[in-house]
Design an enzyme around this catalytic site. Structure first.
Site, PDB file in Angstrom:
ATOM      1  N   PHE A 147       0.864  -1.177   0.000  1.00 42.31           N
ATOM      2  CA  PHE A 147       0.000   0.000   0.000  1.00 42.31           C
ATOM      3  C   PHE A 147       0.903   1.230   0.000  1.00 42.31           C
ATOM      4  O   PHE A 147       1.568   1.521   1.003  1.00 42.31           O
ATOM      5  CB  PHE A 147      -0.935   0.049   1.206  1.00 42.31           C
ATOM      6  CG  PHE A 147      -1.832   1.254   1.159  1.00 42.31           C
ATOM      7  CD1 PHE A 147      -2.971   1.250   0.373  1.00 42.31           C
ATOM      8  CD2 PHE A 147      -1.514   2.405   1.844  1.00 42.31           C
ATOM      9  CE1 PHE A 147      -3.788   2.374   0.290  1.00 42.31           C
ATOM     10  CE2 PHE A 147      -2.317   3.533   1.768  1.00 42.31           C
ATOM     11  CZ  PHE A 147      -3.457   3.517   0.988  1.00 42.31           C
ATOM     12  N   ASP A 232       9.527   2.903   1.750  1.00 38.78           N
ATOM     13  CA  ASP A 232       8.332   3.692   2.053  1.00 38.78           C
ATOM     14  C   ASP A 232       8.090   3.617   3.556  1.00 38.78           C
ATOM     15  O   ASP A 232       7.542   2.643   4.075  1.00 38.78           O
ATOM     16  CB  ASP A 232       7.134   3.139   1.275  1.00 38.78           C
ATOM     17  CG  ASP A 232       5.855   3.939   1.540  1.00 38.78           C
ATOM     18  OD1 ASP A 232       5.820   4.696   2.525  1.00 38.78           O
ATOM     19  OD2 ASP A 232       4.895   3.785   0.765  1.00 38.78           O
ATOM     20  N   LYS A 261       2.736  11.500   6.726  1.00 36.22           N
ATOM     21  CA  LYS A 261       1.870  11.332   7.883  1.00 36.22           C
ATOM     22  C   LYS A 261       2.375  12.079   9.112  1.00 36.22           C
ATOM     23  O   LYS A 261       2.082  13.252   9.296  1.00 36.22           O
ATOM     24  CB  LYS A 261       1.625   9.846   8.158  1.00 36.22           C
ATOM     25  CG  LYS A 261       0.826   9.171   7.034  1.00 36.22           C
ATOM     26  CD  LYS A 261       0.289   7.839   7.442  1.00 36.22           C
ATOM     27  CE  LYS A 261      -0.419   7.128   6.289  1.00 36.22           C
ATOM     28  NZ  LYS A 261      -1.621   7.807   5.812  1.00 36.22           N
TER      29      LYS A 261
END
Length: 406
Positions: A147, A232, A261
């Site tokens: 993801f 990531d 984030k």
């Protein structure tokens, strides 16, 4: 004229969303109005312990005083220039973020998906300019069940049909291999490979943690093959797993790290691509950009986030409280929990399907005052703010036990 939000109940507000908001989310039926620390309060005044923390965007809790203060101070001075001009916050932010992550250069962006898209562009440009891959032939190897976001390029190499179906045609140039499989990875890498792009821990897939040695193996394989290792760390980074970056669990240094984030402190969207000068140095003016990337407000908040992490306090908290989390979950195995994976303050918990789906378990926990979110099947994710206390964490685990055994 509609009534002000504070005068309307949860169900009324939820119904009001239906005709006007695109249905790309299926939220739990709670309407949050206020929050502080690890707690949120709905429009009717009920409090909930937040055990999701905005998918790690709220690593420092809701409205951390230092972050809110930094934002307020910057709001009184300057919020946006665009990158058409310099501003007085960007260099300091970039210098400190590079130092924190042990890298040379920083490419500031806004969202996590933008960081991934930017990392892909940088890797391809490096492949053509430095490695010498023929034009338009560069490939990037990714892992199944990944993801990395939901833009069209990214969903094109997703293996989640919910994310992919109906959004093609997709961008070519990606090869998908099983996660945690070095042999398959080695077979997929060839002279056209610009990079291997993986999550050190696969969050959306259920907090899947690879075998010991996998990340070190990826690093060695990419070094030997002459391609980049792009990690990531948008969910796993910035303290979540007990280290600043999850790759540090194996003392691995990727060529490029993608951040997001938590970098915005739960206040503004902030992301970044950080890496070596050899790689990020391939970009030239006009080849990539963002109007809001690295804006003064983002840089001010991001600098304060880096300052919080520089002390090591939050990394230590995640490691120490991670032990509490693991021990609490281990005690529930066989009592509604069939398995779990945890690192630091992050866990994927597989619930006995006979007790309900992940969504159903999440709704039961919500009714008991604890907020989590399901992922696939009967798996729920736990990712409390790093500011959570041991007492609060044990309380949440007690509530999970109650929900599973009642």
């Amino acid at each position: 004229m509609t009534a002000p939000a504070r005068a309307r109940g949860s169900q009324e507000l939820i119904r009001a969303e239906e005709p006007v908001l695109a249905h790309n989310y299926h939220p739990l039926p709670v309407v949050v109005a206020r929050a502080e620390g690890a707690w949120v309060e709905d429009v009717e005044g009920r409090r909930y312990l937040d055990m999701l923390a905005g998918y790690s965007a709220l690593n420092f809790g809701h409205r951390h005083p230092a972050l809110v203060d930094a934002a307020h101070r910057q709001l009184d001075r300057l919020t946006l220039t665009s990158r058409a001009f310099h501003h007085d916050r960007l260099a300091g932010f970039a210098e400190r973020l590079a130092a924190l992550t042990g890298t040379d250069m920083v490419l500031p962006m806004n969202t996590g998906a933008e960081a991934v898209e930017s990392g892909i562009k940088v890797a391809r440009k490096w492949a053509y300019d430095v490695k010498g891959v023929p034009a338009d032939r560069a490939t990037i190897v990714v892992a199944a069940d990944n993801f990395h976001g939901r833009t069209t390029t990214i969903v094109g190499f997703s293996t989640d049909e919910t994310a992919r179906a109906g959004f093609g045609p997709f961008t070519p140039g990606f090869r998908v291999v099983p996660y945690n499989d070095l042999a398959a990875l080695e077979e997929a890498v060839d002279e056209t490979t610009a990079a291997v792009l993986i999550e050190p821990i696969q969050g959306e897939a259920g907090v899947l943690i690879p075998d010991d040695g996998y990340l070190a193996g990826v690093r060695e394989l990419t070094r030997r093959a002459g391609c980049l290792f792009v990690a990531d760390e948008i969910q796993s980074g910035l303290g979540r797993t007990g280290h600043t970056l999850a790759v540090e669990h194996e003392s691995v240094v990727p060529d490029v790290v993608l951040l997001g984030k938590a970098l915005g402190g739960g206040i503004v969207p902030v992301s970044a691509v950080v890496g070596s000068r050899e790689v990020l140095g391939v970009l030239r003016p006009g080849e990539h950009g963002s109007t809001f990337g690295g804006n003064p407000l983002a840089a001010a908040v991001g600098t304060e986030v880096v300052e919080l992490l520089e002390t090591g306090e939050f990394q230590r908290r995640a490691a120490e409280l991670g032990t509490v989390l693991r021990e609490g979950l281990a005690a529930l195995v066989g009592r509604g929990v069939v398995g779990f994976r945890a690192r630091g303050l992050w866990a994927g918990v597989d619930v006995d399907p006979a007790l309900g789906s992940g969504r159903e378990i999440s709704e039961r926990l919500m009714r008991e005052g604890v907020l989590v979110k399901d992922t696939h099947g009967s798996t729920i994710r736990l990712a409390p703010p790093l500011t959570v206390t041991g007492e609060e964490l044990r309380g949440a685990l007690g509530t999970l036990e109650k929900v599973l055994t009642s």
